[in-house]
Scaffold this motif. Structure first.
Motif, PDB file in Angstrom:
ATOM      1  N   ARG A 224       0.829  -1.202   0.000  1.00 52.03           N
ATOM      2  CA  ARG A 224       0.000   0.000   0.000  1.00 52.03           C
ATOM      3  C   ARG A 224       0.869   1.260   0.000  1.00 52.03           C
ATOM      4  N   CYS A 225       1.932   1.253   0.816  1.00 52.81           N
ATOM      5  CA  CYS A 225       2.802   2.430   0.867  1.00 52.81           C
ATOM      6  C   CYS A 225       3.615   2.578  -0.416  1.00 52.81           C
ATOM      7  N   GLN A 226       3.972   1.478  -1.026  1.00 53.16           N
ATOM      8  CA  GLN A 226       4.636   1.546  -2.330  1.00 53.16           C
ATOM      9  C   GLN A 226       3.720   2.210  -3.355  1.00 53.16           C
ATOM     10  N   ALA A 227       2.435   1.907  -3.261  1.00 54.86           N
ATOM     11  CA  ALA A 227       1.476   2.525  -4.182  1.00 54.86           C
ATOM     12  C   ALA A 227       1.426   4.035  -3.977  1.00 54.86           C
TER      13      ALA A 227
ATOM     14  N   ALA B 130       8.074   2.374  10.047  1.00 57.76           N
ATOM     15  CA  ALA B 130       8.439   2.434   8.631  1.00 57.76           C
ATOM     16  C   ALA B 130       7.390   3.136   7.784  1.00 57.76           C
ATOM     17  N   PHE B 131       6.118   2.935   8.095  1.00 62.39           N
ATOM     18  CA  PHE B 131       5.053   3.441   7.236  1.00 62.39           C
ATOM     19  C   PHE B 131       4.438   4.742   7.756  1.00 62.39           C
ATOM     20  N   ASN B 132       4.060   4.774   9.020  1.00 60.32           N
ATOM     21  CA  ASN B 132       3.427   5.989   9.547  1.00 60.32           C
ATOM     22  C   ASN B 132       4.390   7.156   9.651  1.00 60.32           C
ATOM     23  N   TYR B 133       5.646   6.882  10.012  1.00 63.05           N
ATOM     24  CA  TYR B 133       6.596   7.959  10.283  1.00 63.05           C
ATOM     25  C   TYR B 133       7.545   8.269   9.125  1.00 63.05           C
ATOM     26  N   LEU B 134       8.075   7.252   8.460  1.00 61.35           N
ATOM     27  CA  LEU B 134       9.149   7.474   7.495  1.00 61.35           C
ATOM     28  C   LEU B 134       8.668   7.664   6.061  1.00 61.35           C
ATOM     29  N   HIS B 135       7.591   7.013   5.680  1.00 60.82           N
ATOM     30  CA  HIS B 135       7.118   7.191   4.307  1.00 60.82           C
ATOM     31  C   HIS B 135       6.658   8.618   4.001  1.00 60.82           C
TER      32      HIS B 135
ATOM     33  N   VAL C  59       7.583  11.054   0.803  1.00 64.54           N
ATOM     34  CA  VAL C  59       6.556  11.738   0.006  1.00 64.54           C
ATOM     35  C   VAL C  59       6.823  13.237  -0.001  1.00 64.54           C
ATOM     36  N   ALA C  60       7.192  13.801   1.155  1.00 65.32           N
ATOM     37  CA  ALA C  60       7.524  15.224   1.228  1.00 65.32           C
ATOM     38  C   ALA C  60       8.685  15.551   0.307  1.00 65.32           C
ATOM     39  N   GLY C  61       9.689  14.664   0.262  1.00 64.39           N
ATOM     40  CA  GLY C  61      10.820  14.876  -0.627  1.00 64.39           C
ATOM     41  C   GLY C  61      10.411  14.930  -2.082  1.00 64.39           C
ATOM     42  N   ILE C  62       9.476  14.064  -2.468  1.00 64.88           N
ATOM     43  CA  ILE C  62       8.990  14.062  -3.855  1.00 64.88           C
ATOM     44  C   ILE C  62       8.211  15.336  -4.152  1.00 64.88           C
ATOM     45  N   ILE C  63       7.401  15.795  -3.204  1.00 70.83           N
ATOM     46  CA  ILE C  63       6.623  17.019  -3.400  1.00 70.83           C
ATOM     47  C   ILE C  63       7.554  18.224  -3.558  1.00 70.83           C
ATOM     48  N   VAL C  64       8.567  18.312  -2.707  1.00 68.96           N
ATOM     49  CA  VAL C  64       9.525  19.416  -2.815  1.00 68.96           C
ATOM     50  C   VAL C  64      10.276  19.333  -4.140  1.00 68.96           C
ATOM     51  N   THR C  65      10.652  18.126  -4.540  1.00 74.18           N
ATOM     52  CA  THR C  65      11.344  17.945  -5.826  1.00 74.18           C
ATOM     53  C   THR C  65      10.472  18.383  -6.990  1.00 74.18           C
ATOM     54  N   SER C  66       9.182  18.069  -6.928  1.00 72.30           N
ATOM     55  CA  SER C  66       8.286  18.471  -8.017  1.00 72.30           C
ATOM     56  C   SER C  66       8.150  19.991  -8.077  1.00 72.30           C
ATOM     57  N   ALA C  67       8.214  20.661  -6.905  1.00 67.86           N
ATOM     58  CA  ALA C  67       8.223  22.129  -6.901  1.00 67.86           C
ATOM     59  C   ALA C  67       9.489  22.638  -7.578  1.00 67.86           C
ATOM     60  N   GLY C  68      10.618  21.974  -7.332  1.00 69.25           N
ATOM     61  CA  GLY C  68      11.855  22.332  -8.008  1.00 69.25           C
ATOM     62  C   GLY C  68      11.784  22.082  -9.499  1.00 69.25           C
ATOM     63  N   ASP C  69      11.136  20.992  -9.892  1.00 70.61           N
ATOM     64  CA  ASP C  69      10.976  20.697 -11.323  1.00 70.61           C
ATOM     65  C   ASP C  69      10.153  21.768 -12.014  1.00 70.61           C
TER      66      ASP C  69
ATOM     67  N   PHE D 223      14.084  13.144   0.360  1.00 70.72           N
ATOM     68  CA  PHE D 223      13.669  11.792  -0.048  1.00 70.72           C
ATOM     69  C   PHE D 223      14.711  10.761   0.376  1.00 70.72           C
ATOM     70  N   LEU D 224      15.972  11.024   0.092  1.00 72.27           N
ATOM     71  CA  LEU D 224      17.038  10.073   0.414  1.00 72.27           C
ATOM     72  C   LEU D 224      17.209   9.923   1.925  1.00 72.27           C
ATOM     73  N   ALA D 225      16.985  11.003   2.675  1.00 73.95           N
ATOM     74  CA  ALA D 225      17.064  10.905   4.133  1.00 73.95           C
ATOM     75  C   ALA D 225      15.978   9.969   4.666  1.00 73.95           C
ATOM     76  N   GLY D 226      14.744  10.133   4.146  1.00 71.82           N
ATOM     77  CA  GLY D 226      13.665   9.242   4.550  1.00 71.82           C
ATOM     78  C   GLY D 226      13.935   7.806   4.165  1.00 71.82           C
ATOM     79  N   HIS D 227      14.480   7.622   2.963  1.00 71.45           N
ATOM     80  CA  HIS D 227      14.763   6.263   2.500  1.00 71.45           C
ATOM     81  C   HIS D 227      15.913   5.642   3.276  1.00 71.45           C
ATOM     82  N   ALA D 228      16.906   6.453   3.643  1.00 72.14           N
ATOM     83  CA  ALA D 228      18.012   5.960   4.454  1.00 72.14           C
ATOM     84  C   ALA D 228      17.504   5.464   5.809  1.00 72.14           C
ATOM     85  N   ALA D 229      16.621   6.256   6.439  1.00 70.80           N
ATOM     86  CA  ALA D 229      16.059   5.856   7.726  1.00 70.80           C
ATOM     87  C   ALA D 229      15.210   4.593   7.580  1.00 70.80           C
TER      88      ALA D 229
END
Length: 400
Positions: free
Chosen positions: A213-216, A285-290, A294-304, A330-336
């Motif tokens: 579900r979180c991958q989706a 893993a899901f409630n806190y880190l995902h 997602v925030a990283g992707i949103i910020v990246t899309s603002a940069g795009d 994004f990478l910080a969240g994925h690292a954690a």
């Protein structure tokens, strides 16, 4: 039966509960529910783009956290309930409607539509929990869990509503307080005086399903990123913009590769076989880190979006933070995420985060263009991907 599970009792509405005979598949109804959140993440990205300052970023984070609570607790609910049964399907459709209203209210959530956002949030969070209590009657460990979450959800939702009524800085403070209290409640098992708490070991989560579900949702966020860049390109289509679009698209592909190429299936396997640790591991893993990813992707899309509008303009601090800070987040969240699952240090991702953050003031000081910043961000992400592949060839286990 696990040691923590109470003796079997036949639930009153057994037909509404998943049978739990292995990995539970994600249903078409759940995927249909997810579609609403393409609109949600687009609204959040546009809000950040329209408010490119620290207060705008903080407000975007508050909105993302509240929206994430709506989605993730629904995902937990369908981990136990069967979305292919009519009552659960009706619930999900009602939650879809509520989520659409939440998303529509995002642009003015700290203004004219704040009360709409808050009232819908209260209805969704409390209404879903009341339905779940009705559906799981006769299943003691589930009844116990939902009984203890209900007063917490009612309390935090009331703070959200009160903040919307008062408005101004009080709204931000009360919404932040609601989020903090929600996190405390989840971390401590939602303790209630006289009832005790609901320990994570008793949640009996099907980890593979929750991982799916979180991958989706990560796919939804990445799809939103492509949607933002594609819609911007359509308004300014020329050779320069096409090149910028290719760069932004490559960045989205790179983020997808980091998350899905190896760690997504391996992570789902780890969580699915975590035994009594599944509930606690899923919570972290899901409630806190995902949502961090997602925030990283949103910020990246603002940069795009800035990349597509002014690829040759010198990067401002805001543009550099969006373009380089988004992938870093994004990478910080994925690292954690990887560190939690494999209990080792993901060195390549940590090094990449440090490098990306160091590049922000450097790019601004040197007058680098937005396109150069985006190219550097892409190069760093590709380096992480190559480090992963190198470890695979050497036979080194996760993470990297």
């Amino acid at each position: 039966m696990t040691p923590s599970e109470p003796p079997a009792v036949r639930p009153k509405r057994q037909w509404l509960l998943r049978e739990r005979r292995g990995v539970e598949p994600t249903t078409s109804m759940e995927l249909f529910f997810d579609l609403v959140f393409i609109f949600t993440t687009t609204q959040l990205a546009h809000y950040l783009i329209a408010h490119p300052d620290w207060r705008g970023a903080a407000r975007t984070a508050l909105l993302l956290a509240l929206v994430w609570f709506v989605w993730i607790y629904t995902a937990w609910g369908t981990n136990w309930l069967r979305p292919d049964q009519a009552p659960v399907r009706a619930l999900l459709i009602a939650l879809m409607l509520g989520s659409m209203l939440l998303s529509a209210a995002i642009p003015e959530a700290f203004g004219g539509t704040g009360l709409v956002f808050a009232l819908v949030y209260v209805s969704v969070q409390v209404g879903r929990t009341v339905f779940a209590l009705w559906a799981v009657q006769g299943q003691p460990w589930l009844v116990d869990g939902f009984q203890k979450t209900l007063p917490w959800f009612a309390s935090t939702s009331s703070l959200v509503a009160l903040g919307a009524v008062i408005g101004g800085a009080f709204q931000e403070a009360l919404w932040a307080a609601a989020i903090v209290i929600e996190v405390i409640g989840l971390s401590t098992g939602f303790p209630v005086p006289g009832l005790g708490r609901s320990p994570a070991e008793r949640w009996m989560v099907e980890g593979g399903h929750l991982a799916e579900r979180c991958q989706a949702f990560i796919l939804i966020a990445l799809g939103e990123s492509i949607l933002v860049t594609g819609s911007t390109l359509a308004q300014h289509l020329n050779l320069t913009m096409s090149g910028a679009f290719v760069l932004a698209f490559a960045g989205s592909v790179a983020l997808w590769w980091v998350y899905f190429a190896r760690s997504a299936p391996a992570a789902a396997e780890v969580i699915a076989h975590a035994g009594q640790r599944t509930g606690a591991l899923g919570r972290l893993a899901f409630n806190y880190l995902h949502p961090v990813m997602v925030a990283g992707i949103i910020v990246t899309s603002a940069g795009d979006e800035q990349l597509l509008r002014e690829p040759g303009a010198p990067a401002t601090t805001t543009a550099a933070l969006f373009t380089l800070g988004g992938p870093a987040l994004f990478l910080a969240g994925h690292a954690a995420y990887k560190a939690v699952l494999w209990r080792t240090l993901p060195t390549s991702r940590i090094a990449a985060v440090v490098l990306l953050l160091a590049l922000v003031p450097l790019c601004v000081a040197l007058g680098a263009t937005v396109a150069v910043c985006a190219t550097l961000a892409l190069a760093v992400i590709i380096a992480v991907i190559m480090a992963d592949r190198f470890r695979v060839r050497r036979g080194v286990p996760q993470p990297s």
